[in-house]
Design an enzyme around this catalytic site. Sequence first.
Site, PDB file in Angstrom:
ATOM      1  N   HIS A  85       0.744  -3.726   1.626  1.00 16.48           N
ATOM      2  CA  HIS A  85       0.670  -2.769   2.733  1.00 16.48           C
ATOM      3  C   HIS A  85      -0.516  -1.826   2.572  1.00 16.48           C
ATOM      4  CE1 HIS A  85       3.641   0.314   0.773  1.00 16.48           C
ATOM      5  NE2 HIS A  85       2.438   0.830   0.725  1.00 16.48           N
TER       6      HIS A  85
ATOM      7  N   ASP B 249      -1.233   9.100   5.977  1.00 14.75           N
ATOM      8  CA  ASP B 249       0.202   9.008   6.267  1.00 14.75           C
ATOM      9  C   ASP B 249       1.010  10.153   5.682  1.00 14.75           C
ATOM     10  OD1 ASP B 249      -0.203   8.204   3.653  1.00 14.75           O
ATOM     11  OD2 ASP B 249       0.409   6.130   3.972  1.00 14.75           O
TER      12      ASP B 249
HETATM   13  C1  GLP Z   1       2.310   4.255  -0.636  1.00 15.04           C
HETATM   14  C2  GLP Z   1       1.288   4.838   0.355  1.00 15.04           C
HETATM   15  C3  GLP Z   1       0.030   4.061   0.387  1.00 15.04           C
HETATM   16  C4  GLP Z   1      -0.398   3.811  -1.032  1.00 15.04           C
HETATM   17  C5  GLP Z   1       0.549   2.864  -1.694  1.00 15.04           C
HETATM   18  C6  GLP Z   1       0.255   2.611  -3.143  1.00 15.04           C
HETATM   19  O1  GLP Z   1       3.433   3.710  -0.005  1.00 15.04           O
HETATM   20  N1  GLP Z   1       1.763   4.997   1.689  1.00 15.04           N
HETATM   21  O2  GLP Z   1      -0.944   4.760   1.130  1.00 15.04           O
HETATM   22  O3  GLP Z   1      -1.670   3.249  -1.041  1.00 15.04           O
HETATM   23  O4  GLP Z   1       1.881   3.248  -1.515  1.00 15.04           O
HETATM   24  O5  GLP Z   1       0.693   3.640  -3.970  1.00 15.04           O
HETATM   25  P1  GLP Z   1       0.291   3.807  -5.459  1.00 15.04           P
HETATM   26  O6  GLP Z   1      -1.148   4.188  -5.454  1.00 15.04           O
HETATM   27  O7  GLP Z   1       1.148   4.916  -5.990  1.00 15.04           O
HETATM   28  O8  GLP Z   1       0.529   2.514  -6.117  1.00 15.04           O
END
Ligand code: GLP
Length: 240
Positions: free
Chosen positions: A137, A67
């Site tokens: 998500h 993404d």
């Molecule tokens: C973001 C990304 C995801 C990611 C998630 C968790 O919004 N789009 O792909 O897995 O949040 O992020 P983090 O690893 O910083 O907790």
Amino acid sequence: MKVIISDSYEELSKKAADLFISILQEKPQSKLGLATGSSPVGLYKNLIKAQKEGEISFHWAKTINLDEYVGIDPQNEQSYQYFMNDNLFDHVNIKKENTHLPKADSNDEKYTEEYNKLLDEFGTRDLQVLGLGPNGHVAFNEPGEFLNKRTSIIELTDQTIEANSRFFDSKEDVPKYAISMGMADAFNAKTLIVIANGKNKKEVVKKLLKTDKISTDFPASLLLLHPNCYLFVDKEAIED
Ligand code: GLP
């Protein structure tokens, strides 16, 4: 789903890297699905070390990312392109032309069509790294009545904007839209390496380990359908 519990984030990152490394060693021309966010940073550090020490090479590998924010400049430090360069690509022997991230300057559907075409050409990946949002998500596929099968432009939920605002100067600076692979694309890999660490992932991990229901209201539950999914968690994400 195989659950691997580690005492610390360092240990988790090392274990996730060991799995990644074994796949890349077995097939140097691997097609690798990568993710951004804080979760895989430790994994990427271990990969950089392994490449520097000659354990692995990215020379023949190809990568594709989940993404990106819509309308963000790739030079912007908060862009996922910048993140990937900074946390991995600039430090390993990967050919930049073999790395791919979605890019959308606006909500125009042509950008999603372009990425879907690229995904079709890319085919099934040997592995996909994934993180989880605190609301479950996956990539930017938010809980809801339905989930997208393929790449889409997604309006971010307030909870995701809030969670991601820690990387920006203020909440207002967080882009409102993102371009994201859909669930079919995100899971189109022989092995899924899912990382969830820290206290703020406790709820999502608990829910995922307890549920036997697959629901679009909880995108992470679709992981239960994948035949070769590894969930790496640290103690903080699992202990009460
Ligand atoms: C973001 C990304 C995801 C990611 C998630 C968790 O919004 N789009 O792909 O897995 O949040 O992020 P983090 O690893 O910083 O907790």
